[in-house]
Design a protein around this motif. Structure first.
Motif, PDB file in Angstrom:
ATOM      1  N   PRO A 178      11.612   4.465 -10.263  1.00 52.36           N
ATOM      2  CA  PRO A 178      11.349   5.271 -11.474  1.00 52.36           C
ATOM      3  C   PRO A 178      12.051   4.684 -12.700  1.00 52.36           C
ATOM      4  O   PRO A 178      13.208   4.246 -12.625  1.00 52.36           O
ATOM      5  N   ARG A 179      11.358   4.695 -13.811  1.00 51.86           N
ATOM      6  CA  ARG A 179      11.947   4.199 -15.053  1.00 51.86           C
ATOM      7  C   ARG A 179      13.081   5.100 -15.544  1.00 51.86           C
ATOM      8  O   ARG A 179      13.859   4.697 -16.407  1.00 51.86           O
ATOM      9  N   ALA A 184      18.580   6.304 -17.610  1.00 54.32           N
ATOM     10  CA  ALA A 184      19.899   6.866 -17.316  1.00 54.32           C
ATOM     11  C   ALA A 184      20.987   5.811 -17.449  1.00 54.32           C
ATOM     12  O   ALA A 184      22.078   6.076 -17.983  1.00 54.32           O
ATOM     13  N   ALA A 185      20.705   4.604 -16.980  1.00 57.84           N
ATOM     14  CA  ALA A 185      21.680   3.522 -17.101  1.00 57.84           C
ATOM     15  C   ALA A 185      21.920   3.159 -18.568  1.00 57.84           C
ATOM     16  O   ALA A 185      23.056   2.896 -18.989  1.00 57.84           O
ATOM     17  N   GLU A 186      20.842   3.177 -19.367  1.00 59.48           N
ATOM     18  CA  GLU A 186      20.992   2.872 -20.793  1.00 59.48           C
ATOM     19  C   GLU A 186      21.816   3.944 -21.500  1.00 59.48           C
ATOM     20  O   GLU A 186      22.655   3.638 -22.362  1.00 59.48           O
ATOM     21  N   ILE A 187      21.598   5.213 -21.133  1.00 59.44           N
ATOM     22  CA  ILE A 187      22.385   6.296 -21.734  1.00 59.44           C
ATOM     23  C   ILE A 187      23.865   6.151 -21.384  1.00 59.44           C
ATOM     24  O   ILE A 187      24.760   6.428 -22.198  1.00 59.44           O
ATOM     25  N   ASP A 188      24.136   5.686 -20.162  1.00 56.99           N
ATOM     26  CA  ASP A 188      25.528   5.496 -19.729  1.00 56.99           C
ATOM     27  C   ASP A 188      26.164   4.249 -20.320  1.00 56.99           C
ATOM     28  O   ASP A 188      27.340   3.965 -20.047  1.00 56.99           O
ATOM     29  N   GLY A 283       9.859  -4.448   3.947  1.00 57.55           N
ATOM     30  CA  GLY A 283       9.472  -5.232   2.787  1.00 57.55           C
ATOM     31  C   GLY A 283       7.986  -5.442   2.667  1.00 57.55           C
ATOM     32  O   GLY A 283       7.427  -5.485   1.569  1.00 57.55           O
ATOM     33  N   ILE A 284       7.307  -5.549   3.815  1.00 62.40           N
ATOM     34  CA  ILE A 284       5.856  -5.732   3.794  1.00 62.40           C
ATOM     35  C   ILE A 284       5.138  -4.400   3.667  1.00 62.40           C
ATOM     36  O   ILE A 284       4.141  -4.264   2.966  1.00 62.40           O
ATOM     37  N   THR A 285       5.653  -3.366   4.337  1.00 65.74           N
ATOM     38  CA  THR A 285       4.971  -2.065   4.367  1.00 65.74           C
ATOM     39  C   THR A 285       4.925  -1.408   2.998  1.00 65.74           C
ATOM     40  O   THR A 285       3.888  -0.880   2.581  1.00 65.74           O
ATOM     41  N   PHE A 286       6.028  -1.460   2.264  1.00 70.89           N
ATOM     42  CA  PHE A 286       6.113  -0.739   1.005  1.00 70.89           C
ATOM     43  C   PHE A 286       5.580  -1.550  -0.175  1.00 70.89           C
ATOM     44  O   PHE A 286       5.590  -1.069  -1.306  1.00 70.89           O
ATOM     45  N   THR A 287       5.124  -2.772   0.067  1.00 69.63           N
ATOM     46  CA  THR A 287       4.575  -3.571  -1.029  1.00 69.63           C
ATOM     47  C   THR A 287       3.228  -3.006  -1.458  1.00 69.63           C
ATOM     48  O   THR A 287       2.361  -2.750  -0.641  1.00 69.63           O
ATOM     49  N   GLY A 288       3.068  -2.819  -2.743  1.00 66.75           N
ATOM     50  CA  GLY A 288       1.785  -2.352  -3.269  1.00 66.75           C
ATOM     51  C   GLY A 288       1.610  -0.866  -3.265  1.00 66.75           C
ATOM     52  O   GLY A 288       0.496  -0.382  -3.439  1.00 66.75           O
ATOM     53  N   LEU A 289       2.686  -0.084  -3.091  1.00 65.69           N
ATOM     54  CA  LEU A 289       2.537   1.357  -3.127  1.00 65.69           C
ATOM     55  C   LEU A 289       2.189   1.867  -4.526  1.00 65.69           C
ATOM     56  O   LEU A 289       1.611   2.910  -4.689  1.00 65.69           O
ATOM     57  N   LYS A 290       2.572   1.082  -5.513  1.00 68.95           N
ATOM     58  CA  LYS A 290       2.277   1.479  -6.889  1.00 68.95           C
ATOM     59  C   LYS A 290       1.700   0.275  -7.604  1.00 68.95           C
ATOM     60  O   LYS A 290       2.185  -0.830  -7.465  1.00 68.95           O
ATOM     61  N   ASP A 291       0.683   0.511  -8.383  1.00 72.09           N
ATOM     62  CA  ASP A 291       0.018  -0.591  -9.082  1.00 72.09           C
ATOM     63  C   ASP A 291       0.526  -0.669 -10.509  1.00 72.09           C
ATOM     64  O   ASP A 291       0.716   0.358 -11.141  1.00 72.09           O
TER      65      ASP A 291
END
Length: 291
Positions: A178-179, A184-188, A283-291
């Motif tokens: 998630p962006r 959150a890191a930038e705010i910190d 690493g292979i299974t979760f590849t491509g879950l989001k485009d």
């Protein structure tokens, strides 16, 4: 009566599921046996005397097993030096692959700039180019820089993010993060480098390990690259040493020694997969879950 029918139906369903599971296990076991037969034959040949290899009927279990074949095969050529050369190339290559591919993938996943999608598509399109198409131009480039005969052509290319598959895999992992974590890191007060190293990299650990396994297999098994670019016998890697160990194209190999060395070379890749298979599959299974 309804309860009896329901209980009977549930029992029948469980039996069907058990039968299906048993059939799946049987099929998988048979396929595994077929796949493992060549490996077992390789081990059997490695432990036989040279005169027993072509005996008929075949002797699957050597009696007695010739364990000294491994030591004699290893000392027949300077494989200690070849192993050191191979480890040197593998370590530098994996480091370069991870560093360059991760940085490029992070850029494609998190930064938008004019033509970024087109550049990424062109990058993926290079996967369709056979290695042999770029073989001669690449050789001429390294020859122009005077690096033929050194390890540089085998390692420096990895710093150019030349593995589009690795970039694609890591980019897809970055896209699943998630962006809001970046915000959150930038705010910190974290800058881009801190966000990249402290927030992003720990999130894509399975993908990094999958890339490391792929890269290890590629560099460990690489034969054509060292054969082309290494001209000094002292710089040979294990696979090139194996080629001359088996007599090249002029002599018949000693099959028991050849199989012994083949097992030694294949063993690290097999062990690495079994040790890190969970991360590799993730690493292979979760590849491509989001485009």
């Amino acid at each position: 009566m309804a309860r009896s029918l329901a209980a009977g139906g549930g029992l029948g369903t469980r039996r069907m599921n058990a039968i299906k599971r048993a059939l799946i296990y049987i099929i998988v076991t048979l396929l595994a046996a077929v796949i493992l037969v060549p490996f077992f034959w390789m081990l059997s040949t490695a432990l036989q005397q040279e005169g027993d290899i072509f005996a008929w009927p075949p002797q699957w279990i050597p009696d007695p097993p010739q364990w000294r074949n491994f030591a004699e095969a290893w000392t027949a050529m300077p494989f200690n030096r070849y192993l050191g050369n191979t480890i040197f190339v593998v370590v530098l290559g994996i480091t370069a692959e991870l560093a360059s591919a991760t940085i490029v993938a992070y850029g494609f996943a998190r930064f938008r700039f004019p033509g970024s999608d087109l550049i990424f598509l062109i990058l993926l399109a290079t996967m369709m180019l056979p290695f042999h198409v770029t073989l001669i131009p690449t050789f001429l480039i390294w020859q122009h820089f005077g690096l033929v005969g050194e390890f540089d052509p085998l390692v420096l290319r990895a710093w150019t993010a030349w593995g589009p598959f690795y970039i694609f895999l890591l980019r897809q992992f970055f896209l699943t993060i998630p962006r809001e974590l970046d915000d959150a890191a930038e705010i910190d007060g974290a800058n881009t480098l801190q966000t990249f190293f402290l927030i992003m990299l720990p999130q894509i650990r399975p993908a990094l390990l999958a890339v490391a396994i792929f890269a290890f297999r590629g560099y460990w098994n690489d034969f054509l690259g060292p054969l082309i670019y290494l001209t000094d016998m002292k710089l040979y890697t294990m696979n090139v040493g194996m080629y001359f160990f088996m007599g090249g194209v002029n002599e018949a190999p000693q099959w028991n020694y050849l199989m012994a060395m083949s097992i030694i070379i294949a063993l690290p890749v097999v062990l690495l997969f079994f040790v890190a298979q969970r991360y590799f599959i993730e690493g292979i299974t979760f590849t491509g879950l989001k485009d």
